[in-house]
Design a protein around this motif. Structure first.
Motif, PDB file in Angstrom:
ATOM      1  N   ASP A 127     -12.841  34.476  53.901  1.00 33.83           N
ATOM      2  CA  ASP A 127     -13.739  35.581  53.556  1.00 33.83           C
ATOM      3  C   ASP A 127     -13.083  36.514  52.549  1.00 33.83           C
ATOM      4  OD1 ASP A 127     -15.929  35.110  55.623  1.00 33.83           O
ATOM      5  OD2 ASP A 127     -14.159  35.235  56.904  1.00 33.83           O
ATOM      6  N   LYS A 128     -11.747  36.514  52.592  1.00 27.84           N
ATOM      7  CA  LYS A 128     -10.986  37.429  51.746  1.00 27.84           C
ATOM      8  C   LYS A 128      -9.715  36.713  51.304  1.00 27.84           C
ATOM      9  CE  LYS A 128      -9.778  42.341  52.000  1.00 27.84           C
ATOM     10  NZ  LYS A 128      -9.742  43.508  52.929  1.00 27.84           N
ATOM     11  N   ILE A 129      -9.342  36.907  50.051  1.00 22.76           N
ATOM     12  CA  ILE A 129      -8.145  36.270  49.502  1.00 22.76           C
ATOM     13  C   ILE A 129      -7.287  37.333  48.830  1.00 22.76           C
ATOM     14  CG2 ILE A 129      -7.258  34.531  47.899  1.00 22.76           C
ATOM     15  CD1 ILE A 129     -10.011  33.132  48.121  1.00 22.76           C
ATOM     16  N   VAL A 130      -5.986  37.294  49.108  1.00 16.17           N
ATOM     17  CA  VAL A 130      -5.070  38.195  48.395  1.00 16.17           C
ATOM     18  C   VAL A 130      -3.991  37.358  47.725  1.00 16.17           C
ATOM     19  CG1 VAL A 130      -5.499  40.179  49.895  1.00 16.17           C
ATOM     20  CG2 VAL A 130      -3.619  38.626  50.432  1.00 16.17           C
ATOM     21  N   TYR A 131      -3.667  37.735  46.509  1.00 20.28           N
ATOM     22  CA  TYR A 131      -2.594  37.087  45.754  1.00 20.28           C
ATOM     23  C   TYR A 131      -1.389  38.014  45.768  1.00 20.28           C
ATOM     24  CZ  TYR A 131       0.152  35.538  41.722  1.00 20.28           C
ATOM     25  OH  TYR A 131       1.164  35.133  40.902  1.00 20.28           O
ATOM     26  N   VAL A 132      -0.290  37.513  46.369  1.00 21.18           N
ATOM     27  CA  VAL A 132       0.933  38.310  46.513  1.00 21.18           C
ATOM     28  C   VAL A 132       1.978  37.816  45.520  1.00 21.18           C
ATOM     29  CG1 VAL A 132       2.804  38.969  48.078  1.00 21.18           C
ATOM     30  CG2 VAL A 132       0.469  38.764  48.953  1.00 21.18           C
ATOM     31  N   GLU A 133       2.557  38.759  44.821  1.00 22.30           N
ATOM     32  CA  GLU A 133       3.607  38.427  43.843  1.00 22.30           C
ATOM     33  C   GLU A 133       4.615  39.565  43.819  1.00 22.30           C
ATOM     34  OE1 GLU A 133       3.770  38.576  39.081  1.00 22.30           O
ATOM     35  OE2 GLU A 133       2.322  37.112  39.833  1.00 22.30           O
TER      36      GLU A 133
ATOM     37  N   GLU B  34      -3.747  40.899  43.230  1.00 21.21           N
ATOM     38  CA  GLU B  34      -5.209  40.790  43.175  1.00 21.21           C
ATOM     39  C   GLU B  34      -5.754  40.559  44.578  1.00 21.21           C
ATOM     40  OE1 GLU B  34      -7.376  38.820  40.099  1.00 21.21           O
ATOM     41  OE2 GLU B  34      -5.546  38.426  38.932  1.00 21.21           O
ATOM     42  N   GLU B  35      -6.953  41.053  44.804  1.00 19.80           N
ATOM     43  CA  GLU B  35      -7.591  40.945  46.115  1.00 19.80           C
ATOM     44  C   GLU B  35      -9.087  40.787  45.920  1.00 19.80           C
ATOM     45  OE1 GLU B  35      -8.159  43.776  50.096  1.00 19.80           O
ATOM     46  OE2 GLU B  35      -6.581  44.208  48.619  1.00 19.80           O
ATOM     47  N   GLY B  36      -9.685  39.837  46.655  1.00 21.74           N
ATOM     48  CA  GLY B  36     -11.123  39.643  46.517  1.00 21.74           C
ATOM     49  C   GLY B  36     -11.613  38.457  47.319  1.00 21.74           C
ATOM     50  N   THR B  37     -12.667  37.818  46.840  1.00 24.31           N
ATOM     51  CA  THR B  37     -13.242  36.642  47.485  1.00 24.31           C
ATOM     52  C   THR B  37     -12.949  35.424  46.615  1.00 24.31           C
ATOM     53  OG1 THR B  37     -15.362  36.931  46.373  1.00 24.31           O
ATOM     54  CG2 THR B  37     -15.075  38.071  48.477  1.00 24.31           C
ATOM     55  N   ALA B  38     -13.628  34.309  46.908  1.00 25.15           N
ATOM     56  CA  ALA B  38     -13.423  33.089  46.127  1.00 25.15           C
ATOM     57  C   ALA B  38     -13.717  33.308  44.653  1.00 25.15           C
ATOM     58  CB  ALA B  38     -14.294  31.962  46.691  1.00 25.15           C
ATOM     59  N   GLU B  39     -14.568  34.276  44.358  1.00 25.30           N
ATOM     60  CA  GLU B  39     -14.894  34.606  42.961  1.00 25.30           C
ATOM     61  C   GLU B  39     -13.645  34.970  42.175  1.00 25.30           C
ATOM     62  OE1 GLU B  39     -17.087  35.404  39.529  1.00 25.30           O
ATOM     63  OE2 GLU B  39     -17.761  34.436  41.387  1.00 25.30           O
ATOM     64  N   MET B  40     -12.695  35.614  42.869  1.00 22.02           N
ATOM     65  CA  MET B  40     -11.446  36.021  42.225  1.00 22.02           C
ATOM     66  C   MET B  40     -10.696  34.816  41.659  1.00 22.02           C
ATOM     67  SD  MET B  40      -8.225  37.859  44.110  1.00 22.02           S
ATOM     68  CE  MET B  40      -7.494  36.372  44.774  1.00 22.02           C
ATOM     69  N   MET B  41     -10.780  33.684  42.340  1.00 26.00           N
ATOM     70  CA  MET B  41     -10.053  32.505  41.901  1.00 26.00           C
ATOM     71  C   MET B  41     -10.747  31.816  40.732  1.00 26.00           C
ATOM     72  SD  MET B  41      -8.971  31.152  45.694  1.00 26.00           S
ATOM     73  CE  MET B  41      -7.863  29.873  45.147  1.00 26.00           C
ATOM     74  N   GLN B  42     -12.024  32.102  40.557  1.00 28.67           N
ATOM     75  CA  GLN B  42     -12.753  31.568  39.407  1.00 28.67           C
ATOM     76  C   GLN B  42     -12.522  32.408  38.164  1.00 28.67           C
ATOM     77  OE1 GLN B  42     -14.298  28.664  39.670  1.00 28.67           O
ATOM     78  NE2 GLN B  42     -13.793  28.602  41.854  1.00 28.67           N
ATOM     79  N   ASN B  43     -12.197  33.683  38.393  1.00 29.54           N
ATOM     80  CA  ASN B  43     -12.033  34.596  37.264  1.00 29.54           C
ATOM     81  C   ASN B  43     -10.830  35.509  37.482  1.00 29.54           C
ATOM     82  OD1 ASN B  43     -12.648  35.944  34.852  1.00 29.54           O
ATOM     83  ND2 ASN B  43     -13.919  37.459  35.925  1.00 29.54           N
ATOM     84  N   PRO B  44      -9.609  34.938  37.497  1.00 24.79           N
ATOM     85  CA  PRO B  44      -8.406  35.752  37.735  1.00 24.79           C
ATOM     86  C   PRO B  44      -8.210  36.793  36.640  1.00 24.79           C
ATOM     87  CG  PRO B  44      -7.824  33.545  36.993  1.00 24.79           C
ATOM     88  CD  PRO B  44      -9.286  33.517  37.250  1.00 24.79           C
ATOM     89  N   GLN B  45      -7.745  37.964  37.050  1.00 22.59           N
ATOM     90  CA  GLN B  45      -7.605  39.067  36.122  1.00 22.59           C
ATOM     91  C   GLN B  45      -6.187  39.241  35.586  1.00 22.59           C
ATOM     92  OE1 GLN B  45     -10.476  40.986  35.167  1.00 22.59           O
ATOM     93  NE2 GLN B  45     -11.241  39.104  36.155  1.00 22.59           N
TER      94      GLN B  45
ATOM     95  N   GLU C  51      -2.283  37.461  34.464  1.00 20.32           N
ATOM     96  CA  GLU C  51      -1.631  36.250  33.983  1.00 20.32           C
ATOM     97  C   GLU C  51      -0.911  35.536  35.114  1.00 20.32           C
ATOM     98  OE1 GLU C  51      -0.557  33.125  31.919  1.00 20.32           O
ATOM     99  OE2 GLU C  51      -1.922  34.698  31.200  1.00 20.32           O
ATOM    100  N   GLY C  52      -0.338  36.309  36.060  1.00 19.47           N
ATOM    101  CA  GLY C  52       0.374  35.714  37.180  1.00 19.47           C
ATOM    102  C   GLY C  52      -0.522  34.827  38.024  1.00 19.47           C
ATOM    103  N   LEU C  53      -1.715  35.316  38.363  1.00 19.92           N
ATOM    104  CA  LEU C  53      -2.634  34.520  39.174  1.00 19.92           C
ATOM    105  C   LEU C  53      -3.159  33.330  38.387  1.00 19.92           C
ATOM    106  CD1 LEU C  53      -4.181  33.960  41.719  1.00 19.92           C
ATOM    107  CD2 LEU C  53      -5.910  35.638  41.014  1.00 19.92           C
ATOM    108  N   ARG C  54      -3.432  33.499  37.106  1.00 20.33           N
ATOM    109  CA  ARG C  54      -3.895  32.375  36.294  1.00 20.33           C
ATOM    110  C   ARG C  54      -2.856  31.266  36.267  1.00 20.33           C
ATOM    111  NH1 ARG C  54      -6.430  36.474  33.128  1.00 20.33           N
ATOM    112  NH2 ARG C  54      -4.535  36.821  31.913  1.00 20.33           N
ATOM    113  N   ALA C  55      -1.588  31.636  36.080  1.00 17.99           N
ATOM    114  CA  ALA C  55      -0.522  30.639  36.032  1.00 17.99           C
ATOM    115  C   ALA C  55      -0.346  29.958  37.389  1.00 17.99           C
ATOM    116  CB  ALA C  55       0.787  31.293  35.596  1.00 17.99           C
ATOM    117  N   PHE C  56      -0.432  30.741  38.451  1.00 21.40           N
ATOM    118  CA  PHE C  56      -0.273  30.189  39.791  1.00 21.40           C
ATOM    119  C   PHE C  56      -1.378  29.187  40.105  1.00 21.40           C
ATOM    120  CE2 PHE C  56      -1.570  30.434  44.280  1.00 21.40           C
ATOM    121  CZ  PHE C  56      -0.440  29.895  44.877  1.00 21.40           C
TER     122      PHE C  56
END
Length: 283
Positions: free
Chosen positions: A235-241, A247-258, A260-265
């Motif tokens: 229901d909720k996803i957080v990207y820890v670095e 970044e924090e959000g839903t599956a939408e976040m993984m479709q549109n990462p904001q 560079e770190g999340l995009r690369a990951f």
């Protein structure tokens, strides 16, 4: 107020600040996926939430009750009691090899009976049972065994209760570990990379059990590298670095990462998943 609330959680090991102020909220029945590269602080965060490591700063509240604050000095008994709010499924199962699967599931509950009996049968307790303490203990132990059997059935291991961990596959061991974590009825069930040591077929078995738990309305935190699972089930996803939530959000976040770190990951994880699908190798 959120069912689970984590405020300004910080943890350092010597000069190495691993968690740099984590703030999280989770509603009852939600599934939170924590993603990020190794070394980013995910496992330390999970250990702090379960009090296996005590945070240097911050607080944790469950269902409106503060169960940890770095400003408070807790006794060992208080920490043990508050830790029961969480169940943790380890990456490497951590089953007791000398016990069969059934005993692995009911053991923790049986170990608590001594302290419970001492309190319940104390002189002057108005709720003291009319039966003998020995009879009460026998009854509770029988009930714990039956509840353990029901949990093994829930994870599809009814036919393995007499088997020992060495006789089971990795996926079966992980499912037994899930049953054990459920045995103490935690408010929040946590998973630390529950499929990292498994091949794709066994990974599917474990993830199906987690999906069933989600359907039951279990509140869960899952540290995972299974991106497809995170997209479909969280229901909720957080990207820890670097010890912070980037970044924090839903599956939408993984479709549109904001970032560079999340995009690369995500790009790296997609490559890993493609390689695993093509070769059948375990990540």
């Amino acid at each position: 107020m959120a069912y689970l609330e984590i405020k300004n959680l910080r943890k350092s090991f010597g000069d190495n600040e691993v968690l740099k102020g984590i703030d999280l909220t989770l509603e009852k029945g939600q599934v939170l996926a924590i993603i990020g590269a190794s070394g980013g602080g995910k496992t330390t965060l999970l250990r702090c939430v379960n009090f296996l490591t005590l945070a240097d700063e911050g607080s944790i509240t469950v269902d409106g009750k503060e169960i940890y604050s770095a400003a408070v000095k807790y006794t060992d008994k208080q920490l043990r009691q508050n830790r029961l709010q969480f169940g943790l499924v380890f990456q490497s199962y951590n089953l007791f090899p000398q016990y069969n699967i059934l005993k692995n599931v009911y053991l923790a509950k049986n170990l608590r009976l001594g302290a419970q009996a001492k309190e319940l049968f104390a002189k002057g307790n108005p709720h003291r049972p009319a039966c003998k303490k020995s009879d009460w203990l026998k009854k509770e132990r029988r009930q714990n065994v039956e509840e353990a059997r029901a949990l093994l059935a829930k994870v599809g291991l009814s036919d393995k209760e007499k088997a020992y961990p060495c006789e089971l596959s990795g996926g079966q061991c992980q499912r037994a570990a899930i049953a054990r974590a459920l045995s103490l009825s935690p408010a929040v069930l946590c998973f630390d990379e529950p499929t990292s040591a498994l091949d794709p077929q066994l990974t599917k078995e474990v993830l199906n059990v987690i999906r069933d738990l989600k359907a039951e309305g279990r509140t869960m935190i899952i540290v995972t590298h299974e991106m497809s699972f995170a997209r479909q089930s969280a229901d909720k996803i957080v990207y820890v670095e670097g010890g912070v939530i980037v970044e924090e959000g839903t599956a939408e976040m993984m479709q549109n990462p904001q970032t560079e770190g999340l995009r690369a990951f995500l790009s790296q994880e997609e490559e890993n998943e493609t390689r695993t699908a093509n070769t059948g190798e375990s990540k």
